[in-house]
Design an enzyme around this catalytic site. Structure first.
Site, short mmCIF file in Angstrom:
data_model
loop_
_atom_site.label_atom_id
_atom_site.label_comp_id
_atom_site.label_asym_id
_atom_site.label_seq_id
_atom_site.Cartn_x
_atom_site.Cartn_y
_atom_site.Cartn_z
CG HIS A 94 -1.80 1.26 1.26
ND1 HIS A 94 -2.78 1.49 0.33
CD2 HIS A 94 -1.79 2.34 2.08
CE1 HIS A 94 -3.37 2.65 0.59
NE2 HIS A 94 -2.77 3.19 1.64
CB SER A 95 0.99 4.30 0.26
OG SER A 95 1.37 5.64 0.07
CG MET A 96 7.34 3.79 0.56
SD MET A 96 8.26 4.28 2.07
CE MET A 96 7.97 2.82 3.10
CB SER A 121 -3.26 -0.83 -2.18
OG SER A 121 -4.19 -0.04 -1.46
#
Length: 258
Positions: A94-96, A121
């Site tokens: 997720h993200s990073m 994500s």
């Protein structure tokens, strides 16, 4: 049955799994820690073996220095996961963590350990530039950006003692994220599924669709209502999507819906 901890500080296992279950490595967001994926793991258990990457500088690794270069972090994590990637495995970030999952997956693939599928994500594709300078901002501006994205309990951000403890790791992750530059890599030969929120200030649908250029296999995009941390209120739906994809890439008996 007791949960056996992996023999490396880089991985956390919260729940046991069925024999032959697909192994799913999860990568937290900037400022996040392994516990973020505890509810995710609980919903997938015992149909999947969820192993969450724990970055240095947080929770039980609080005293270890953070790594502020995503490429260096990917090199280190990939080396740690090599012994765990001998069986079929998938990646979720997720993200990073999505960018890191991709970079780790590319390294494992080059070493002969092919991911079965990649889930990304709340993150634009690596080939889409993501300039940013929040990591150079003052603490108040950094905290304001975190509040904009959500995902961190505001009580922690408003507590000076807790904030002093977590802010160094958060800033380090911002450095790693905002200074990351895609260096090019052979396309993965596994399916890629992207999840985003329709009100995410960091990524929109075109940015997410660019993930399709990083695989030779099927790509699909799932859009949910919400912002950067849409997966928190939509956890059940995200897990259902993940389980459905794992059902098509792993052992069908291990992922039969009950």
């Amino acid at each position: 049955m007791a949960v056996t901890a992996p023999s490396t500080p880089w991985l956390r296992r919260f729940h046991t799994s069925e024999p032959g279950a697909m192994r799913l490595f999860c990568f937290p967001h900037a400022g996040g820690n392994a516990s973020f994926f505890h509810p995710f793991s609980a919903r997938l258990a015992p149909r999947a073996e969820v192993l969450v990457v724990q970055y240095p500088g947080r929770q039980e690794r609080f005293d270890e220095p953070c790594i502020e270069d995503l490429h260096v972090l990917a090199d280190t994590v990939a080396a740690e996961l090599t012994t765990w990637a001998g069986e079929p495995f998938a990646l979720f970030g997720h993200s990073m963590g999505a960018t890191l999952a991709f970079e780790v997956g590319s390294r494992l693939h080059a070493a002969g350990a092919r991911p079965s599928t990649l889930f990304v994500s709340g993150r634009r594709a690596p080939s889409v530039p993501a300039p940013g300078s929040v990591h150079r901002a003052c603490d108040d501006e950094l905290i304001a950006d975190m509040k904009l994205l959500g995902g961190t309990d505001t009580r922690m951000l408003d507590n000076p003692e807790l904030l002093a403890a977590i802010l160094p790791a958060i800033r380090s992750d911002y450095v790693a994220t905002e200074t990351y530059r895609y260096r090019g890599a052979p396309r993965l030969d596994c399916p890629v599924t992207a999840f985003i929120g329709d009100a995410d200030p960091r990524v929109d649908a075109p940015m997410a669709r660019a993930w399709a250029t990083h695989t030779t296999e099927e790509f699909q995009l799932r859009v949910f209502g919400g912002g950067h941390f849409f997966l928190v209120p939509h956890l059940a739906s995200v897990v259902e999507s993940v389980a459905t994809v794992l059902d098509t890439t792993g052992d069908p008996q291990a992922f039969t819906q009950s």
